[in-house]
Design a protein around this motif. Structure first.
Motif, short mmCIF file in Angstrom:
data_model
loop_
_atom_site.label_atom_id
_atom_site.label_comp_id
_atom_site.label_asym_id
_atom_site.label_seq_id
_atom_site.Cartn_x
_atom_site.Cartn_y
_atom_site.Cartn_z
N THR A 71 -10.04 -9.90 23.65
CA THR A 71 -9.71 -10.64 24.86
C THR A 71 -10.62 -10.17 25.99
O THR A 71 -10.78 -8.97 26.21
N PRO A 72 -11.25 -11.10 26.72
CA PRO A 72 -12.14 -10.70 27.81
C PRO A 72 -11.40 -9.90 28.88
O PRO A 72 -10.20 -10.07 29.08
N VAL A 73 -12.12 -9.04 29.54
CA VAL A 73 -11.54 -8.25 30.62
C VAL A 73 -12.12 -8.70 31.95
O VAL A 73 -13.21 -9.27 32.00
N ASP A 74 -11.40 -8.43 33.00
CA ASP A 74 -11.87 -8.71 34.35
C ASP A 74 -12.81 -7.57 34.73
O ASP A 74 -12.38 -6.44 34.94
N THR A 75 -14.11 -7.85 34.78
CA THR A 75 -15.07 -6.78 35.02
C THR A 75 -14.90 -6.13 36.39
O THR A 75 -15.19 -4.95 36.55
N ALA A 77 -12.01 -5.53 37.78
CA ALA A 77 -10.93 -4.56 37.57
C ALA A 77 -11.44 -3.33 36.83
O ALA A 77 -11.06 -2.20 37.14
N VAL A 78 -12.31 -3.55 35.84
CA VAL A 78 -12.87 -2.43 35.08
C VAL A 78 -13.70 -1.55 36.01
O VAL A 78 -13.58 -0.32 36.00
N ARG A 79 -14.53 -2.17 36.84
CA ARG A 79 -15.37 -1.40 37.77
C ARG A 79 -14.52 -0.58 38.74
O ARG A 79 -14.79 0.60 38.98
N GLU A 80 -13.48 -1.22 39.31
CA GLU A 80 -12.60 -0.51 40.24
C GLU A 80 -11.90 0.65 39.54
O GLU A 80 -11.81 1.75 40.09
N TRP A 81 -11.38 0.40 38.34
CA TRP A 81 -10.69 1.42 37.56
C TRP A 81 -11.64 2.59 37.27
O TRP A 81 -11.28 3.75 37.44
N ALA A 82 -12.86 2.28 36.85
CA ALA A 82 -13.83 3.32 36.51
C ALA A 82 -14.22 4.14 37.74
O ALA A 82 -14.23 5.38 37.69
N ARG A 83 -14.51 3.46 38.83
CA ARG A 83 -14.92 4.18 40.05
C ARG A 83 -13.81 5.09 40.57
O ARG A 83 -14.07 6.19 41.05
N ALA A 84 -12.54 4.64 40.46
CA ALA A 84 -11.41 5.45 40.90
C ALA A 84 -11.28 6.72 40.06
O ALA A 84 -10.67 7.70 40.51
N ARG A 85 -11.87 6.72 38.87
CA ARG A 85 -11.80 7.89 37.98
C ARG A 85 -13.12 8.65 37.93
O ARG A 85 -13.32 9.50 37.08
N GLY A 86 -14.05 8.29 38.81
CA GLY A 86 -15.33 8.99 38.88
C GLY A 86 -16.31 8.61 37.77
O GLY A 86 -17.27 9.32 37.52
N ILE A 87 -16.06 7.49 37.11
CA ILE A 87 -16.96 7.03 36.05
C ILE A 87 -17.99 6.12 36.69
O ILE A 87 -17.64 5.15 37.37
N GLU A 88 -19.27 6.42 36.50
CA GLU A 88 -20.32 5.61 37.09
C GLU A 88 -20.50 4.31 36.32
O GLU A 88 -20.56 4.32 35.09
N ARG A 94 -24.45 -5.23 33.32
CA ARG A 94 -23.30 -5.30 32.44
C ARG A 94 -22.54 -3.97 32.44
O ARG A 94 -23.13 -2.90 32.46
N VAL A 95 -21.22 -4.06 32.43
CA VAL A 95 -20.38 -2.87 32.34
C VAL A 95 -20.55 -2.31 30.93
O VAL A 95 -20.40 -3.04 29.95
N PRO A 96 -20.90 -1.03 30.79
CA PRO A 96 -21.11 -0.46 29.46
C PRO A 96 -19.87 -0.61 28.57
O PRO A 96 -18.73 -0.49 29.03
N THR A 97 -20.11 -0.85 27.30
CA THR A 97 -19.03 -1.03 26.33
C THR A 97 -18.11 0.18 26.31
O THR A 97 -16.89 0.04 26.20
N THR A 98 -18.67 1.37 26.46
CA THR A 98 -17.84 2.58 26.43
C THR A 98 -16.83 2.59 27.57
O THR A 98 -15.70 3.05 27.39
N VAL A 99 -17.22 2.08 28.73
CA VAL A 99 -16.31 2.03 29.87
C VAL A 99 -15.21 1.00 29.62
O VAL A 99 -14.03 1.25 29.89
N ILE A 100 -15.56 -0.15 29.04
CA ILE A 100 -14.55 -1.17 28.72
C ILE A 100 -13.57 -0.61 27.69
O ILE A 100 -12.36 -0.81 27.80
N GLU A 101 -14.09 0.13 26.70
CA GLU A 101 -13.21 0.72 25.69
C GLU A 101 -12.24 1.74 26.32
O GLU A 101 -11.07 1.79 25.98
N GLN A 102 -12.74 2.55 27.27
CA GLN A 102 -11.88 3.52 27.97
C GLN A 102 -10.82 2.78 28.77
O GLN A 102 -9.66 3.19 28.79
N PHE A 103 -11.21 1.70 29.45
CA PHE A 103 -10.30 0.89 30.24
C PHE A 103 -9.17 0.36 29.36
O PHE A 103 -7.99 0.44 29.70
N ARG A 104 -9.53 -0.18 28.20
CA ARG A 104 -8.52 -0.71 27.27
C ARG A 104 -7.65 0.40 26.70
O ARG A 104 -6.43 0.23 26.55
N ALA A 105 -8.25 1.53 26.38
CA ALA A 105 -7.48 2.65 25.82
C ALA A 105 -6.46 3.19 26.82
O ALA A 105 -5.41 3.72 26.42
N ALA A 106 -6.74 2.99 28.10
CA ALA A 106 -5.82 3.44 29.14
C ALA A 106 -4.67 2.45 29.33
O ALA A 106 -3.82 2.63 30.20
#
Length: 108
Positions: A71-75, A77-88, A94-106
């Motif tokens: 299912t597609p993600v809202d990029t 939301a992923v960017r905001e989530w990542a930045r709030a956790r100190g993930i560049e 494109r948002v790196p696949t690893t970041v999208i995977e972390q977002f989904r795992a959370a």
């Protein structure tokens, strides 16, 4: 209650609004890139002489089980989530696949 999901594509080359997701293969690797109309046309023109001389493979580009199959993600939301956790995350690429995977795992 109805849910509405909006997917905004951003051109991976110049950061403008994209209208196309193009999948292509090169040397056993499969790629996807989001492009606006002009950049898609540039890619098609650049590859046209090679495609014209190449042999077509039945079945097209192999499915690699990419993130796009889920299912597609809202990029945003992923960017905001990542930045709030100190993930560049890159601002205009494109948002790196690893970041999208972390977002989904959370659980998002």
């Amino acid at each position: 209650m109805a849910t509405r999901t909006i997917i905004d594509l951003t051109d991976d080359l110049d950061g403008t609004e994209a209208q196309h997701t193009v999948r292509f293969s090169l040397e056993d690797a499969v790629y996807e890139i989001d492009l606006n109309g002009a950049n898609r046309d540039k890619l098609v023109r650049a590859l046209a002489p090679f495609a014209a001389a190449a042999r077509r493979v039945r079945g097209g580009v192999a499915d690699t089980g990419s993130v796009r199959d889920e299912t597609p993600v809202d990029t945003r939301a992923v960017r905001e989530w990542a930045r709030a956790r100190g993930i560049e995350v890159p601002a205009k690429k494109r948002v790196p696949t690893t970041v999208i995977e972390q977002f989904r795992a959370a659980g998002n």
